[in-house]
Design a protein around this motif. Structure first.
Motif, mmCIF file in Angstrom:
data_model
loop_
_atom_site.group_PDB
_atom_site.id
_atom_site.type_symbol
_atom_site.label_atom_id
_atom_site.label_comp_id
_atom_site.label_asym_id
_atom_site.label_seq_id
_atom_site.Cartn_x
_atom_site.Cartn_y
_atom_site.Cartn_z
ATOM 1 N N LEU A 551 0.819 -1.209 0.000
ATOM 2 C CA LEU A 551 0.000 0.000 0.000
ATOM 3 C C LEU A 551 0.854 1.260 0.000
ATOM 4 O O LEU A 551 0.446 2.296 -0.541
ATOM 5 N N GLY A 552 2.048 1.167 0.577
ATOM 6 C CA GLY A 552 2.943 2.311 0.547
ATOM 7 C C GLY A 552 3.355 2.683 -0.858
ATOM 8 O O GLY A 552 3.631 3.858 -1.147
ATOM 9 N N LYS A 553 3.405 1.712 -1.769
ATOM 10 C CA LYS A 553 3.783 1.991 -3.158
ATOM 11 C C LYS A 553 2.685 2.720 -3.922
ATOM 12 O O LYS A 553 2.961 3.358 -4.947
ATOM 13 N N VAL A 554 1.447 2.586 -3.480
ATOM 14 C CA VAL A 554 0.343 3.253 -4.176
ATOM 15 C C VAL A 554 -0.271 4.360 -3.316
ATOM 16 O O VAL A 554 -1.370 4.856 -3.610
ATOM 17 N N LYS A 555 0.430 4.721 -2.244
ATOM 18 C CA LYS A 555 -0.014 5.803 -1.365
ATOM 19 C C LYS A 555 -1.408 5.545 -0.787
ATOM 20 O O LYS A 555 -2.278 6.431 -0.781
ATOM 21 N N GLY A 556 -1.582 4.306 -0.337
ATOM 22 C CA GLY A 556 -2.840 3.936 0.304
ATOM 23 C C GLY A 556 -2.613 3.466 1.717
ATOM 24 O O GLY A 556 -1.476 3.236 2.136
ATOM 25 N N SER A 557 -3.701 3.306 2.479
ATOM 26 C CA SER A 557 -3.576 2.875 3.860
ATOM 27 C C SER A 557 -4.919 2.338 4.346
ATOM 28 O O SER A 557 -5.986 2.765 3.877
ATOM 29 N N VAL A 558 -4.840 1.395 5.280
ATOM 30 C CA VAL A 558 -6.045 0.901 5.933
ATOM 31 C C VAL A 558 -6.043 1.265 7.413
ATOM 32 O O VAL A 558 -6.901 0.813 8.173
ATOM 33 N N ALA A 559 -5.080 2.064 7.836
ATOM 34 C CA ALA A 559 -4.949 2.425 9.246
ATOM 35 C C ALA A 559 -5.990 3.467 9.620
ATOM 36 O O ALA A 559 -6.555 4.165 8.769
ATOM 37 N N GLY A 560 -6.207 3.600 10.911
ATOM 38 C CA GLY A 560 -7.151 4.590 11.413
ATOM 39 C C GLY A 560 -8.494 3.973 11.755
ATOM 40 O O GLY A 560 -8.931 2.992 11.136
ATOM 41 N N GLN A 561 -9.142 4.553 12.759
ATOM 42 C CA GLN A 561 -10.431 4.051 13.213
ATOM 43 C C GLN A 561 -11.476 5.165 13.176
ATOM 44 O O GLN A 561 -11.170 6.327 13.400
ATOM 45 N N THR A 562 -12.704 4.773 12.847
ATOM 46 C CA THR A 562 -13.849 5.679 12.912
ATOM 47 C C THR A 562 -14.947 4.972 13.706
ATOM 48 O O THR A 562 -14.829 3.792 14.047
ATOM 49 N N ARG A 563 -16.026 5.672 13.968
ATOM 50 C CA ARG A 563 -17.149 5.036 14.665
ATOM 51 C C ARG A 563 -17.700 3.889 13.830
ATOM 52 O O ARG A 563 -18.110 2.856 14.367
ATOM 53 N N TRP A 564 -17.703 4.076 12.504
ATOM 54 C CA TRP A 564 -18.226 3.012 11.639
ATOM 55 C C TRP A 564 -17.315 1.788 11.655
ATOM 56 O O TRP A 564 -17.814 0.648 11.777
ATOM 57 N N THR A 565 -16.005 1.964 11.521
ATOM 58 C CA THR A 565 -15.110 0.808 11.533
ATOM 59 C C THR A 565 -15.185 0.095 12.882
ATOM 60 O O THR A 565 -15.145 -1.143 12.944
#
Length: 628
Positions: A551-565
């Motif tokens: 994901l670092g190669k495509v400037k993406g991430s799955v990190a972080g939390q929200t109320r929905w997650t």
């Protein structure tokens, strides 16, 4: 024989009637054999003497049958003095008229429905209390039919369920997400403990309507007896009947909730129900009055009068519909137009939004050509299945009166099935796909060709089209047919990426192939590659450190939390499939896959996989790569 017998019988009657007067005056002659018309008098039997007392040890012997009982004349019972003869007027003294009525003439001049209400003749229910259905497990799909467990939401927080249902706008980026959410909403579910069953049903039906699922919404509200409706369910039911063009179907609900509202739409529906309920003149006169009062636009009133006029014969042809000054569609305008056998202008349909296309595609009153055009939207959204689309085009192919685009697509679909060579079949499919107006419609055409693509034998000669062919198969869930292409597709190709996600295998994905896919990805910001990596991680087919590195190669991430997650992860942790499905639908809102983030896709795929809905997770993941 019948043609001869009738004249002979007539001649015989004439001859008999024309006989001498003596025969006519002597009375009719008996046709019974002698002895049957005047049977001999029955001999009287002497009354038997009293039976002698039986001697000890000697059985009693009956000497004949018991005498027939005689029927004695019964005295006439006179009616009590307080009861008069039937039909006789017994009321005495002044008659008390209802409030607002000052004369008998004014009373009989009232419309039948108002008169019934003044006299208390309106039924309180349409189903006897002993036969009414319980307000539990309301829905359509049982667990044996793929529905969710009935108690899935019974123990959930009512405020959370209410927010999830009311906060979804109904349009989702994923066809398979739409199908999953529809299944959850249509399941036989109990309401949360702190929510009324009617409110729960109304929220579900309203969301189905926003999704374009008018037929499912109507079936859902029909699972509750009208006597139990509250204001919210009455509104949802009326919207569902309007969306499906079934205006008279709402009349039983209207009858039991006659005075629930008095807005313009309610008055029009009430007048339509009067017309079809027997009070034709009253209902049509009321529509005329509403038209003069301009409670709705002139177009809507004209459509309502035309619909109601179908009961009155010639009046149905007296209303002419003019679209010149109409700039948009409303659910009632759209439903009435289809219900009277007309079609809305193409310009209005084009800008009306996908929900109207869904309603048109599901409407049996719409023409086949109109439904085929609407299927270019409904198929991509998930409202129509691949089999339903093939059935629609089969009808178009067999109808020589249909011309233009729908007829041409029907011919191409036939060639996609029965073309002589595989290349000819693929060429026909390619014409269907490339002839679409936009990527959305292109995916709908892939749904249309899914079963034709599944009939093709895998071949390296078709590698250039393998990505589209596999996307077409997986759009209808034909993963078994798609799996046959694994030895043929090239590693890192679009076809390989879809198979890496869509097949029920547990092997870890090849990192080198993923990097090849990234290198060939031409999507905006390599968004498709980010979705591929997130989905593979959600299915557990790459390790977390590999995911983060890629994901670092495509400037993406799955990190972080929200109320929905947090909510969807918690629901998955307690294995609540129904709540996960509702939350997944909430997280997939949008009009294109460009709106989907890798983080949200990761949580959706992971949660579905954890609660036993791996098939749905795989189809959503493969669709993300095909359309992202």
């Amino acid at each position: 024989m019948k043609r001869i017998a009738k004249p002979l019988l007539a001649c015989s009657l004439v001859a008999l009637l024309g006989a001498g007067g003596a025969w006519a005056q002597g009375g009719p002659e008996s046709l019974l054999p002698p002895g049957f018309d005047r049977p001999a008098a029955r001999p009287t039997r002497a009354a038997p003497a009293a039976a002698a007392a039986a001697r000890p040890g000697q059985p009693r012997v009956d000497i004949g049958p018991n005498p027939e009982p005689t029927i004695a004349a019964q005295p006439v019972v006179e009616a009590p003095s307080g009861i008069g003869a039937i039909g006789a007027a017994t009321a005495t003294g002044p008659v008390v008229l209802p409030n607002g009525i000052t004369s008998f003439d004014q009373l009989i001049a009232l419309p039948p429905d108002k008169l019934d209400r003044l006299l208390g003749l309106i039924p309180k229910y349409d189903i006897p209390p002993g036969a009414q259905r319980a307000m539990k497990e309301v829905g359509l799909l049982d667990t044996g039919e793929g529905g969710m467990a009935p108690q899935s939401l019974a123990g959930q927080n009512a405020a959370l369920v209410r927010a999830v249902l009311a906060g979804n706008n109904g349009q989702m980026v994923s066809r398979w997400g739409h199908i999953l959410l529809r299944r959850a909403l249509a399941s036989r579910l109990d309401a949360p403990a702190e929510m009324a069953p009617t409110e729960f049903a109304a929220l579900r039906a309203a969301l189905l309507l926003r999704m374009g699922e008018g037929v499912a919404a109507r079936a859902l509200v029909q699972d509750i007896d009208p006597v139990n409706y509250d204001a919210s369910l009455t509104q949802a039911a009326m919207d569902a009947y309007i969306a499906t063009g079934d205006f008279t179907g709402f009349c039983p609900v209207m009858q039991l909730n006659y005075s629930a509202r008095d807005d313009a739409a309610w008055q029009v529906m009430r007048s339509i129900c009067q017309t079809y309920g027997g009070a034709t003149s009253t209902g049509q006169s009321e529509l005329d009055r509403l038209g003069k009062a301009k409670v709705l636009s002139p177009m809507d009133m004209e459509l309502a009068q035309k619909y109601a006029g179908a009961v009155g014969g010639a009046r149905a042809r007296a209303v002419k519909i003019e679209w010149d000054n109409v700039n948009d569609l409303t659910p009632m305008r759209h439903g009435l137009t289809l219900a009277v056998g007309l079609a809305p202008p193409e310009t209005l349909l084009a800008k009306a939004g996908p929900v109207y296309a869904d309603m048109t595609a599901l409407s049996p009153m719409a023409g086949l050509g109109l439904r085929a055009d609407a299927a270019d939207v409904a198929g991509a959204m998930g409202v129509l299945s691949g089999a339903a689309m093939v059935d629609l085009y089969s009808q178009i192919y067999s109808d020589d009166d249909i011309t233009g685009g729908p007829a041409e697509r029907a011919l191409l679909l036939r060639d996609a099935y029965v073309g002589v060579a595989p290349a000819d079949r693929v060429a026909a499919m390619q014409q269907l796909w490339d002839g679409a107006a936009n990527p959305y419609s292109r995916y709908a055409r892939m749904v249309l060709t899914a079963y034709a693509a599944a009939r093709l034998a895998p071949s390296a000669d078709l590698n250039a089209q393998s990505g589209d062919l596999i996307a077409s198969m997986l759009s209808a869930g034909l993963d078994g047919n798609a799996a046959l292409w694994r030895p043929v597709v090239e590693a890192g190709s679009p076809g390989w990426a879809q198979l890496a996600l869509g097949l029920p295998m547990g092997a870890e994905a090849d990192t080198g192939a993923i990097e090849t896919f990234i290198g060939n990805d031409k999507s905006d910001g390599q968004h498709r590659s980010a979705l591929l990596i997130a989905a593979l991680s959600g299915l557990g087919r790459i390790k977390d450190n590999t995911r983060d590195s890629l994901l670092g190669k495509v400037k993406g991430s799955v990190a972080g939390q929200t109320r929905w997650t947090g909510a969807i992860d918690t629901a998955a942790g307690v294995n609540n499939a129904a709540l996960v499905a509702l939350l997944a639908g909430l997280g997939m809102q949008g009009d294109s896959w460009a709106k989907m983030t890798p983080r949200y896709l990761y949580h959706i795929i992971s949660a579905l996989n954890r609660v036993g809905m791996g098939a749905e997770a795989r189809m959503i993941a493969a669709e993300a790569v095909a359309r992202g």
